[in-house]
Design an enzyme around this catalytic site. Structure first.
Site, PDB file in Angstrom:
ATOM      1  N   GLY A  15       0.882  -1.215   0.070  1.00  0.00           N
ATOM      2  CA  GLY A  15      -0.144   0.011  -0.052  1.00  0.00           C
ATOM      3  C   GLY A  15       0.813   1.167   0.159  1.00  0.00           C
ATOM      4  O   GLY A  15       2.013   1.317  -0.697  1.00  0.00           O
ATOM      5  N   TYR A 165     -11.947   4.571  14.368  1.00  0.00           N
ATOM      6  CA  TYR A 165     -10.661   4.996  13.435  1.00  0.00           C
ATOM      7  C   TYR A 165     -10.410   6.522  13.297  1.00  0.00           C
ATOM      8  O   TYR A 165      -9.189   7.098  13.720  1.00  0.00           O
ATOM      9  CB  TYR A 165     -10.873   4.417  11.871  1.00  0.00           C
ATOM     10  CG  TYR A 165      -9.896   4.820  11.001  1.00  0.00           C
ATOM     11  CD1 TYR A 165      -8.604   4.279  11.213  1.00  0.00           C
ATOM     12  CD2 TYR A 165      -9.901   5.974  10.057  1.00  0.00           C
ATOM     13  CE1 TYR A 165      -7.634   4.412  10.293  1.00  0.00           C
ATOM     14  CE2 TYR A 165      -8.994   6.080   9.142  1.00  0.00           C
ATOM     15  CZ  TYR A 165      -7.627   5.237   9.207  1.00  0.00           C
ATOM     16  OH  TYR A 165      -6.801   5.788   8.328  1.00  0.00           O
TER      17      TYR A 165
END
Length: 246
Positions: A15, A165
């Site tokens: 990523g 998050y």
């Protein structure tokens, strides 16, 4: 960034972290590709080498394990004697509706996304202090912006499941502010620049590759902050276009 700068990127086996490692290596850095899984890190480094990217060494580090972090710090001290760039990219996402978000889920995210960054900075700050131009990049999220959130701005992703998050990334942003203030007051650390970076909503495994941005685009803000000139900012929150609202 000075030629031969020593750069460590955590969570870099895939990523945005992997792309950040690639871009820093292409700029002449000696890159330490951090990965919790040593095998995956080695595979990622080999993939970069096959693409013609040199100067990348895989290193094992679990940011939630103080022993693992200490072992890496000892290795860097022994092999390099300093660290020029630390990119705290390792992070996790766990989605749940607000009514389904329990303390254990929050603790798990805070352990990686917040305490993990603290563990890395604490262990590696003595090595960063030895650098002539040390840079720390904490990888955050646009969705962690209080200003944008309360303004009603349209933010990427599914707002219904990101309570924990975004809270963890907002906490990471406050760490950036507090470290920045503290470094300015410390004669031995005032040359350390620390900033939070938002990569934008980037297609990665974390979101099932549903986002519109490529990892090349997502890494731009990280690399820019990792390679700031001496007159660059510190203690701020940025994406590739400039400062973001806290």
């Amino acid at each position: 960034m000075r030629p031969g700068a020593i750069a460590l990127v955590t969570g870099a086996n895939r990523g945005i972290g992997l792309e950040t490692a690639r871009q820093l290596a292409l700029r002449g850095a000696v890159v330490l590709l951090g990965s919790r899984d040593a095998g995956r890190g080695a595979d990622a480094a080999r993939a970069l080498e096959r693409d013609g990217v040199r100067g990348v060494t895989p290193v094992a580090v679990d940011v939630t394990d103080t022993g693992s972090v200490a072992a890496l710090a000892a290795r860097l001290r022994r092999e390099h004697g300093r660290l020029d760039v630390l990119v705290n990219n390792a992070g996790v996402f766990a989605g749940a509706a607000a009514a389904d978000t329990g303390a254990d889920l929050v603790r798990g995210l805070l352990d990686v996304n917040v305490a993990g960054a603290v563990a890395m900075i604490h262990a590696l700050l003595p090595l960063l202090a030895r650098s002539p131009a040390p840079r720390i990049v904490n990888v955050s999220s646009t969705t962690a912006s209080f200003g944008l959130t309360v303004s009603g701005a349209e933010l990427p992703g599914d707002a219904s499941v990101r309570l924990a998050y975004t809270a963890s990334k907002a906490a990471l942003n406050m760490l950036t502010v507090q470290y920045g203030l503290a470094f300015r007051e410390d004669p031995g650390l005032k040359h350390v620049k620390i900033n939070s970076a938002s990569p934008g909503w980037t297609a990665t495994a974390m979101n099932g590759f549903r986002a519109p941005r490529t990892v090349q685009e997502g890494a731009r803000s990280l690399v820019a902050l990792a390679t700031l000139p001496d007159d660059g900012p510190s203690g701020g929150f940025f994406d590739e276009h400039g400062a973001l609202a806290w």
